[in-house]
Design a protein around this motif. Structure first.
Motif, short mmCIF file in Angstrom:
data_model
loop_
_atom_site.label_atom_id
_atom_site.label_comp_id
_atom_site.label_asym_id
_atom_site.label_seq_id
_atom_site.Cartn_x
_atom_site.Cartn_y
_atom_site.Cartn_z
N ALA A 135 -4.72 -11.15 -10.88
CA ALA A 135 -5.65 -10.50 -10.18
C ALA A 135 -6.69 -11.18 -10.15
O ALA A 135 -6.67 -11.21 -8.70
CB ALA A 135 -6.03 -9.22 -11.16
N ASP A 136 -7.39 -12.03 -10.86
CA ASP A 136 -8.44 -12.78 -10.60
C ASP A 136 -7.91 -13.99 -8.90
O ASP A 136 -8.60 -14.25 -8.14
CB ASP A 136 -8.86 -13.80 -11.10
N ALA A 137 -6.75 -14.60 -9.76
CA ALA A 137 -6.52 -15.75 -7.99
C ALA A 137 -5.82 -15.08 -6.85
O ALA A 137 -6.19 -15.54 -5.77
CB ALA A 137 -5.10 -16.08 -9.18
N LEU A 138 -5.96 -13.92 -6.90
CA LEU A 138 -4.32 -13.16 -5.86
C LEU A 138 -5.18 -12.07 -5.22
O LEU A 138 -4.71 -11.86 -3.83
CB LEU A 138 -3.34 -12.80 -6.26
N ALA A 139 -5.87 -11.28 -5.64
CA ALA A 139 -6.94 -10.13 -5.31
C ALA A 139 -7.62 -10.26 -3.91
O ALA A 139 -7.41 -9.97 -2.89
CB ALA A 139 -7.55 -9.46 -6.18
N HIS A 140 -8.39 -11.42 -3.31
CA HIS A 140 -9.11 -11.53 -2.73
C HIS A 140 -7.87 -11.79 -1.75
O HIS A 140 -8.03 -11.93 -0.65
CB HIS A 140 -9.57 -13.45 -2.92
N ARG A 141 -6.83 -12.91 -1.49
CA ARG A 141 -5.65 -12.53 -0.82
C ARG A 141 -4.60 -10.79 -0.24
O ARG A 141 -4.24 -11.13 1.02
CB ARG A 141 -4.64 -13.53 -1.37
N LEU A 142 -5.91 -10.03 -0.40
CA LEU A 142 -5.08 -9.21 -0.56
C LEU A 142 -5.74 -8.48 1.02
O LEU A 142 -6.70 -8.23 0.23
CB LEU A 142 -4.41 -7.96 -1.19
N VAL A 143 -5.36 -7.78 1.85
CA VAL A 143 -5.50 -6.80 2.62
C VAL A 143 -5.32 -5.59 2.68
O VAL A 143 -3.64 -5.26 2.98
CB VAL A 143 -5.28 -7.27 3.63
N LEU A 144 -6.49 -4.52 2.54
CA LEU A 144 -5.52 -3.24 1.87
C LEU A 144 -5.43 -2.18 3.29
O LEU A 144 -6.69 -2.61 3.99
CB LEU A 144 -6.32 -2.06 1.35
N THR A 145 -4.00 -1.88 3.81
CA THR A 145 -4.35 -0.69 4.83
C THR A 145 -5.55 0.44 4.86
O THR A 145 -6.66 0.25 3.90
CB THR A 145 -3.08 -0.11 5.07
N TRP A 146 -6.29 0.88 5.97
CA TRP A 146 -6.90 1.85 5.23
C TRP A 146 -7.06 2.74 4.64
O TRP A 146 -7.74 4.12 4.13
CB TRP A 146 -7.02 2.55 7.25
N ARG A 147 -5.23 3.43 4.43
CA ARG A 147 -5.03 4.42 4.41
C ARG A 147 -4.78 4.71 2.37
O ARG A 147 -5.54 4.72 1.49
CB ARG A 147 -3.61 4.90 4.13
N ALA A 148 -4.62 2.70 2.47
CA ALA A 148 -5.30 2.79 0.93
C ALA A 148 -6.22 1.93 -0.15
O ALA A 148 -6.94 3.00 -0.87
CB ALA A 148 -4.62 1.19 0.36
N ALA A 149 -7.33 2.44 1.09
CA ALA A 149 -8.59 2.02 0.82
C ALA A 149 -9.63 3.12 0.52
O ALA A 149 -9.69 3.91 -0.46
CB ALA A 149 -9.50 1.28 1.49
N ALA A 150 -8.88 4.22 1.80
CA ALA A 150 -9.38 5.82 1.27
C ALA A 150 -8.47 6.32 0.44
O ALA A 150 -9.83 7.13 -0.34
CB ALA A 150 -8.70 6.54 2.73
N ASP A 151 -7.71 5.62 -0.96
CA ASP A 151 -6.71 6.61 -1.30
C ASP A 151 -7.76 6.11 -2.79
O ASP A 151 -7.46 6.38 -4.10
CB ASP A 151 -5.48 6.74 -1.45
N GLY A 152 -8.76 4.88 -2.65
CA GLY A 152 -9.49 4.68 -3.40
C GLY A 152 -8.56 2.71 -4.36
O GLY A 152 -9.37 2.78 -5.59
N ARG A 153 -7.65 2.38 -3.57
CA ARG A 153 -7.18 1.91 -4.45
C ARG A 153 -8.31 -0.17 -4.03
O ARG A 153 -9.03 0.21 -3.29
CB ARG A 153 -5.59 1.73 -3.37
N ALA A 154 -7.87 -0.48 -5.12
CA ALA A 154 -8.50 -1.53 -4.57
C ALA A 154 -7.38 -2.81 -5.29
O ALA A 154 -6.33 -2.29 -6.04
CB ALA A 154 -9.54 -2.14 -5.91
#
Length: 50
Positions: free
Chosen positions: A16-35
């Motif tokens: 999670a620490d190493a990979l999370a910054h490489r993921l780009v969430l869709t607008w829908r995922a962000a709107a659903d409160g996903r991180a």
């Protein structure tokens, strides 16, 4: 852990620490409160060896 090598659990613990910054969430995922940090464990489960 005193080992001179990494095991899959070590990778999962740091992923999670190493990979999370490489993921780009869709607008829908962000709107659903996903991180991105929350998605990494799901991704690891999807590719974990049997």
């Amino acid at each position: 852990e005193g080992r001179d090598h990494a095991i899959p659990d070590d990778v999962a613990e740091l992923a999670a620490d190493a990979l999370a910054h490489r993921l780009v969430l869709t607008w829908r995922a962000a709107a659903d409160g996903r991180a991105a940090r929350d998605l990494v464990p799901m991704l690891l489960d999807a590719v974990r060896p049997l």
